[in-house]
Scaffold this active site. Structure first.
Site, PDB file in Angstrom:
ATOM      1  N   ASP A  20       0.377  -1.186  -4.999  1.00 16.67           N
ATOM      2  CA  ASP A  20       0.071  -2.112  -6.093  1.00 16.67           C
ATOM      3  C   ASP A  20      -0.744  -3.317  -5.608  1.00 16.67           C
ATOM      4  O   ASP A  20      -0.522  -4.444  -6.039  1.00 16.67           O
ATOM      5  CB  ASP A  20       1.353  -2.586  -6.799  1.00 16.67           C
ATOM      6  CG  ASP A  20       1.059  -3.130  -8.197  1.00 16.67           C
ATOM      7  OD1 ASP A  20      -0.004  -2.814  -8.747  1.00 16.67           O
ATOM      8  OD2 ASP A  20       1.900  -3.894  -8.728  1.00 16.67           O
ATOM      9  N   HIS A  59      -2.004  -3.220 -10.776  1.00 18.67           N
ATOM     10  CA  HIS A  59      -1.708  -3.050 -12.202  1.00 18.67           C
ATOM     11  C   HIS A  59      -2.329  -4.145 -13.061  1.00 18.67           C
ATOM     12  O   HIS A  59      -2.433  -4.003 -14.274  1.00 18.67           O
ATOM     13  CB  HIS A  59      -0.196  -2.948 -12.449  1.00 18.67           C
ATOM     14  CG  HIS A  59       0.550  -4.238 -12.370  1.00 18.67           C
ATOM     15  ND1 HIS A  59       1.304  -4.592 -11.272  1.00 18.67           N
ATOM     16  CD2 HIS A  59       0.681  -5.265 -13.234  1.00 18.67           C
ATOM     17  CE1 HIS A  59       1.868  -5.766 -11.476  1.00 18.67           C
ATOM     18  NE2 HIS A  59       1.500  -6.201 -12.659  1.00 18.67           N
ATOM     19  N   GLY A  77       2.907 -12.777 -15.910  1.00 20.36           N
ATOM     20  CA  GLY A  77       1.703 -13.542 -15.619  1.00 20.36           C
ATOM     21  C   GLY A  77       1.617 -13.958 -14.168  1.00 20.36           C
ATOM     22  O   GLY A  77       0.557 -14.325 -13.683  1.00 20.36           O
ATOM     23  N   ASN A  78       2.755 -13.906 -13.461  1.00 25.73           N
ATOM     24  CA  ASN A  78       2.752 -14.188 -12.020  1.00 25.73           C
ATOM     25  C   ASN A  78       2.277 -12.992 -11.199  1.00 25.73           C
ATOM     26  O   ASN A  78       2.089 -13.119  -9.984  1.00 25.73           O
ATOM     27  CB  ASN A  78       4.143 -14.582 -11.535  1.00 25.73           C
ATOM     28  CG  ASN A  78       4.470 -16.039 -11.787  1.00 25.73           C
ATOM     29  OD1 ASN A  78       5.307 -16.360 -12.630  1.00 25.73           O
ATOM     30  ND2 ASN A  78       3.812 -16.941 -11.070  1.00 25.73           N
ATOM     31  N   SER A  79       2.116 -11.832 -11.824  1.00 27.29           N
ATOM     32  CA  SER A  79       1.695 -10.645 -11.081  1.00 27.29           C
ATOM     33  C   SER A  79       0.418 -10.911 -10.303  1.00 27.29           C
ATOM     34  O   SER A  79      -0.580 -11.380 -10.853  1.00 27.29           O
ATOM     35  CB  SER A  79       1.439  -9.482 -12.040  1.00 27.29           C
ATOM     36  OG  SER A  79       2.601  -8.750 -12.254  1.00 27.29           O
ATOM     37  N   GLY A 133       3.100  16.498   5.368  1.00 25.32           N
ATOM     38  CA  GLY A 133       3.286  17.623   4.458  1.00 25.32           C
ATOM     39  C   GLY A 133       4.683  18.186   4.462  1.00 25.32           C
ATOM     40  O   GLY A 133       4.875  19.407   4.393  1.00 25.32           O
ATOM     41  N   VAL A 134       5.679  17.290   4.554  1.00 29.66           N
ATOM     42  CA  VAL A 134       7.071  17.731   4.520  1.00 29.66           C
ATOM     43  C   VAL A 134       7.837  16.899   3.496  1.00 29.66           C
ATOM     44  O   VAL A 134       7.498  15.742   3.240  1.00 29.66           O
ATOM     45  CB  VAL A 134       7.755  17.594   5.903  1.00 29.66           C
ATOM     46  CG1 VAL A 134       7.121  18.528   6.897  1.00 29.66           C
ATOM     47  CG2 VAL A 134       7.706  16.159   6.402  1.00 29.66           C
ATOM     48  N   GLN A 135       8.844  17.501   2.897  1.00 28.51           N
ATOM     49  CA  GLN A 135       9.787  16.761   2.073  1.00 28.51           C
ATOM     50  C   GLN A 135      10.939  16.326   2.972  1.00 28.51           C
ATOM     51  O   GLN A 135      11.486  17.136   3.722  1.00 28.51           O
ATOM     52  CB  GLN A 135      10.314  17.624   0.926  1.00 28.51           C
ATOM     53  CG  GLN A 135       9.273  17.980  -0.118  1.00 28.51           C
ATOM     54  CD  GLN A 135       9.858  18.813  -1.244  1.00 28.51           C
ATOM     55  OE1 GLN A 135      11.058  18.919  -1.399  1.00 28.51           O
ATOM     56  NE2 GLN A 135       8.992  19.428  -2.024  1.00 28.51           N
ATOM     57  N   ILE A 136      11.267  15.058   2.891  1.00 25.39           N
ATOM     58  CA  ILE A 136      12.319  14.525   3.758  1.00 25.39           C
ATOM     59  C   ILE A 136      13.376  13.821   2.927  1.00 25.39           C
ATOM     60  O   ILE A 136      13.141  13.430   1.781  1.00 25.39           O
ATOM     61  CB  ILE A 136      11.743  13.551   4.813  1.00 25.39           C
ATOM     62  CG1 ILE A 136      10.945  12.422   4.134  1.00 25.39           C
ATOM     63  CG2 ILE A 136      10.888  14.288   5.816  1.00 25.39           C
ATOM     64  CD1 ILE A 136      10.398  11.393   5.103  1.00 25.39           C
TER      65      ILE A 136
END
Length: 525
Positions: free
Chosen positions: A186, A156, A257-259, A315-318
């Site tokens: 990230d 980011h 600012g630490n990101s 390809g599954v919803q868990i």
């Protein structure tokens, strides 16, 4: 402010307890923005920092100075220029000149900390004078991981950047190239060309323990080379930013600012990359989150190799196996990942996985919950064959699945989710004992041809307590498909006749498909 000798004693107080209570009402806000850097450099440091503190120091002279002296030269300020139109559309001028992951931004907006919210001094995007100037400047932190110029920071921080510069502690600036980014964790990898003697630090191979001392170095509020200290407060934190959340929580003061900056253990190795804080004001309140070094190492290796991270995909919803779900399915424990939906044409469907399967092991390693399954599958490369141990109708099975690459087309994913949404109309017969009114999906415009639509929910009923809402579609009850309200009632009656304490419903909603356990003892007349 960094901590100094003597070593501080942590004592509880009513003020501290009240302060902690207030922190719980805070929101996630990214540690963004910054300023210039000015400090000193040790010119000969071109190897990993190994600055283990001596254990025989007199108590009155305990200090983090040895670590700071060794590691600070490897920490840099990252300054980016972005196109003003892109920042205006993505950042919406309230996030300190950086792109905010959408999951965290939605969390922030829930609590009123979106655009225009508190952000500290000079946290908005900085533009050049006069109309038409399109360069927006933002800053974060980063650190060298090799002497030939590889730099780690947050995605980011550099997302959408047209130009990236890094500034070292001696004030020298270098142009950096973005090698690759991974929005899901990230993490971003940069490269500074032209030198092979940069001071660098090593990513720790071993996870820290809760309670270990840590030192953070970065660029908060533009104050480059700032050092703070604290402890590891927790591990394995899920902050809702994505399916691979596995953050370290630290209480070293971390600010905007630490990101992208590093947090070090006492041996001088990087144990995490700072990425988010909890704060009602944009400033530090003692709750910060860092990406663990083992995750960063995996992502960096992939970015070096090909500029992107290729993750395995089933390809599954868990969903997690809650105590209620375990009881309804007669499971011995609530461990494992429950498959709620198998997407058509995916590796899961090709392998024969079915809704209601509970994944208990991956290649012989125990799966504790759905998050662990997501992380373990994502760590494996596409094309890998994994052996899933599952429970189906209480019987153990072993199912090999050939993983494919995780789809990255967000627009296609959003369309699939929209296609799965169903909207009901307020008609149909009621089931007062559950506090529901139902109608066949075929008879409700836009609801599809399968299942039974929830058209109305009693807010005080047991179904509402389990999260059922109008528009949800009940696909099956007790493992049997349902097409009419009568079949739903029959499923409940069968479960009660079998002396089950709860019945499991598979429900499709705007969040996807999931299992919901309804306690039969909770039914109200």
């Amino acid at each position: 402010m960094s901590r100094t000798a003597p070593l501080p004693t942590r004592t509880p107080s009513s003020t501290l307890r009240k302060s902690r209570s207030r922190l719980l009402a805070g929101v996630f806000t990214l540690a963004l923005a910054g300023g210039t850097v000015g400090a000193f450099v040790l010119p000969e440091m071109i190897s990993p920092a190994q600055a283990q503190l001596s254990t025989n120091q007199p108590a009155g002279t305990f200090s983090f100075a040895d670590i700071v002296e060794k590691v600070s030269p490897a920490v840099v300020s990252v300054k980016v220029k972005k196109d003003e139109d892109e920042v205006a559309s993505n950042d919406e001028e309230g996030m300190g000149g950086q792109n905010v992951p959408p999951q965290i931004e939605r969390f922030m907006r829930r609590f009123g900390f979106g655009p225009g919210g508190p952000g500290g001094p000079d946290m908005g995007p900085r533009r050049g004078p006069g109309p038409g100037h399109r360069n927006v400047v933002g800053q974060g932190s980063g650190f060298f991981i090799s002497n030939d110029g590889y730099v780690v920071t947050n995605n980011h921080v550099v997302d959408g950047a047209s130009e990236v510069d890094v500034t070292t502690t001696d004030g020298k600036s270098y142009t950096a190239k973005v090698i690759g980014t991974d929005p899901r964790t990230d993490v971003a990898l940069l490269k500074v060309e032209g030198k092979s003697d940069f001071p660098w630090v090593k990513l720790a191979a071993k996870a820290p323990r809760v309670g270990d001392w840590v030192v953070a170095v970065g660029n908060p509020f533009g104050l480059g080379g700032t050092v703070t200290a604290g402890i590891v407060s927790a591990r394995g934190r899920d902050i809702g930013s994505g399916p691979y959340d596995d953050f370290l929580q630290i209480d070293a003061p971390i600010n905007r600012g630490n990101s992208g900056g590093p947090t070090f253990g006492l041996d001088g190795e990087v144990i995490g990359v700072n990425t988010a804080i909890v704060s009602p004001s944009g400033g530090n309140v003692g709750i910060a989150f860092a990406i663990p070094s083992e995750t960063v190492s995996e992502v960096v290796d992939a970015l070096k190799a090909g500029g992107q991270v290729a993750r395995g995909y089933v390809g599954v919803q868990i969903q997690p196996v809650s105590d209620e779900v375990a009881e309804a399915m007669d499971l011995k424990s609530s461990e494992g990942a429950l498959i709620a939906q198998v997407q058509p044409g995916t590796p899961g469907e090709k392998a024969g996985l079915k809704p209601g399967d509970v994944v208990t092991e991956i290649d012989g390693a125990t799966v504790k919950d759905s998050r662990e399954m997501s992380r373990e599958i994502a760590r494996k490369k596409p094309g890998t064959v994994v052996k899933l141990s599952v429970l189906r109708d209480g019987k153990p099975m072993s199912i090999p699945v050939t993983l494919e690459q995780l789809p990255t087309d967000v627009a296609a994913a959003d369309k699939a989710k929209a296609d799965a949404e169903d909207n009901g109309e307020k008609d149909g017969k009621g089931i007062p004992r559950l506090g529901l009114s139902l109608a066949p999906a075929k008879g409700v415009a836009g609801a599809g041809d399968i299942g039974v639509v929830v058209t109305e929910v009693d807010p005080n009923g047991p179904a509402a307590e389990r999260g059922l809402k109008a528009g949800d579609v009940i696909l099956d009850v007790g493992g049997k498909p349902v097409m009419t309200p009568a079949e739903v009632r029959d499923g409940l009656a069968t479960a009660k006749k079998d002396n089950r304490k709860a019945v499991l419903m598979r429900v499709k909603s705007e969040q996807g498909t999931r299992f919901v356990a309804i306690s039969l003892g909770d039914q109200r007349g």
